[in-house]
Design an enzyme around this catalytic site. Sequence first.
Site, PDB file in Angstrom:
ATOM      1  N   GLY A  88      82.321 -77.229 -10.716  1.00 20.31           N
ATOM      2  CA  GLY A  88      83.487 -78.038 -11.085  1.00 20.31           C
ATOM      3  C   GLY A  88      83.250 -78.782 -12.386  1.00 20.31           C
ATOM      4  N   ASP A  96      76.999 -82.628  -6.177  1.00 23.26           N
ATOM      5  CA  ASP A  96      78.204 -81.826  -6.263  1.00 23.26           C
ATOM      6  C   ASP A  96      79.447 -82.708  -6.303  1.00 23.26           C
ATOM      7  OD1 ASP A  96      79.111 -78.736  -4.473  1.00 23.26           O
ATOM      8  OD2 ASP A  96      79.920 -79.689  -6.294  1.00 23.26           O
ATOM      9  N   GLY A  97      80.540 -82.121  -6.721  1.00 25.75           N
ATOM     10  CA  GLY A  97      81.806 -82.841  -6.764  1.00 25.75           C
ATOM     11  C   GLY A  97      82.554 -82.673  -5.452  1.00 25.75           C
ATOM     12  N   GLY A 139      86.265 -76.973  -2.714  1.00 24.72           N
ATOM     13  CA  GLY A 139      86.768 -75.626  -2.879  1.00 24.72           C
ATOM     14  C   GLY A 139      87.941 -75.531  -3.825  1.00 24.72           C
ATOM     15  N   GLY A 178      87.776 -75.563  -6.796  1.00 29.26           N
ATOM     16  CA  GLY A 178      87.345 -74.633  -7.836  1.00 29.26           C
ATOM     17  C   GLY A 178      86.946 -73.268  -7.277  1.00 29.26           C
ATOM     18  N   GLU A 203      78.469 -73.478  -2.339  1.00 31.31           N
ATOM     19  CA  GLU A 203      78.253 -74.936  -2.329  1.00 31.31           C
ATOM     20  C   GLU A 203      77.826 -75.396  -0.947  1.00 31.31           C
ATOM     21  OE1 GLU A 203      82.085 -76.247  -3.650  1.00 31.31           O
ATOM     22  OE2 GLU A 203      81.383 -76.590  -5.703  1.00 31.31           O
TER      23      GLU A 203
HETATM   24  O1  DER Z   1      85.458 -76.569  -6.035  1.00 27.46           O
HETATM   25  C1  DER Z   1      84.691 -77.477  -5.736  1.00 27.46           C
HETATM   26  O2  DER Z   1      84.217 -77.630  -4.598  1.00 27.46           O
HETATM   27  C2  DER Z   1      84.391 -78.519  -6.769  1.00 27.46           C
HETATM   28  O3  DER Z   1      83.160 -79.146  -6.510  1.00 27.46           O
HETATM   29  C3  DER Z   1      85.516 -79.524  -6.697  1.00 27.46           C
HETATM   30  O4  DER Z   1      85.597 -79.947  -5.374  1.00 27.46           O
HETATM   31  C4  DER Z   1      85.331 -80.707  -7.606  1.00 27.46           C
HETATM   32  O5  DER Z   1      85.669 -80.285  -8.874  1.00 27.46           O
HETATM   33  P1  DER Z   1      85.976 -81.370 -10.031  1.00 27.46           P
HETATM   34  O6  DER Z   1      84.684 -82.155 -10.196  1.00 27.46           O
HETATM   35  O7  DER Z   1      86.303 -80.534 -11.213  1.00 27.46           O
HETATM   36  O8  DER Z   1      87.115 -82.209  -9.541  1.00 27.46           O
END
Ligand code: DER
Length: 232
Positions: free
Chosen positions: A30, A85-86, A99, A101, A107
Amino acid sequence: TSLESAKRAAAFKAVDLHVHNNNIVGIGSGSTVIYAVERLSERVKNEKINVQCVPTSFQARQLIVQHKLPLTDLEIHPRLDVCIDGADEVDNSLTLIKGGGGCLLQEKIVASCAKELIIIADFTKNSHKLGEQYKKGIPIEVVPMAYAPIKTQIENLYGGAVELRMAKAKAGPVVTDNGNFILDWKNFQDYNWEEINTKLNVIPGVVETGLFVKMAKKAYFGLADGSIKEQL
Ligand code: DER
């Protein structure tokens, strides 16, 4: 914009507090994670720390390679010290929707191998309940040949509307790094997410859901005023 600086602040704080010398680090996917890789690369250079990185997508792998960080995988390191992670949304019990992305499968696998999953996000992801701010639905990765019956089953059993995620830069559906389709489950009610995650995962053809239940150890939210909110 304050959104990008909010993401950056959260990412920097997480990397500074949770990555240590000789760590095996899971790198999420992400846009927010980009700042985390930038900070990690800075720390490796400035502090001469050793880290090895496990990607959670082609995108994450590209980030690791572009920043010349040491690349490894789960075969060599089945156990990670930390995964950063995001998230698309975080509720008040640290349940995540991920998800957005399309990278949820790797992940979730990498996060499950890490001693701690640290989430970094801007303030738009910080909700009391799932669905409050994130309206694109809960992503579910499915085997392509089964997407239609799975869509019907989820709508009949749990309500809401399930949509096959269509690509923007390619004709037809989004195809994940693993060769699967993504369904987005919208207009869901408030559920016991642990229960629903389990029930969705046993539907034949479902590969994984974007519900990360009891996985995250901590979340850092960058706020508009530049400060950082921590959630345990
Ligand atoms: O797709 C994902 O799981 C990404 O981690 C998403 O959840 C966060 O993406 P971003 O940091 O661009 O908002």
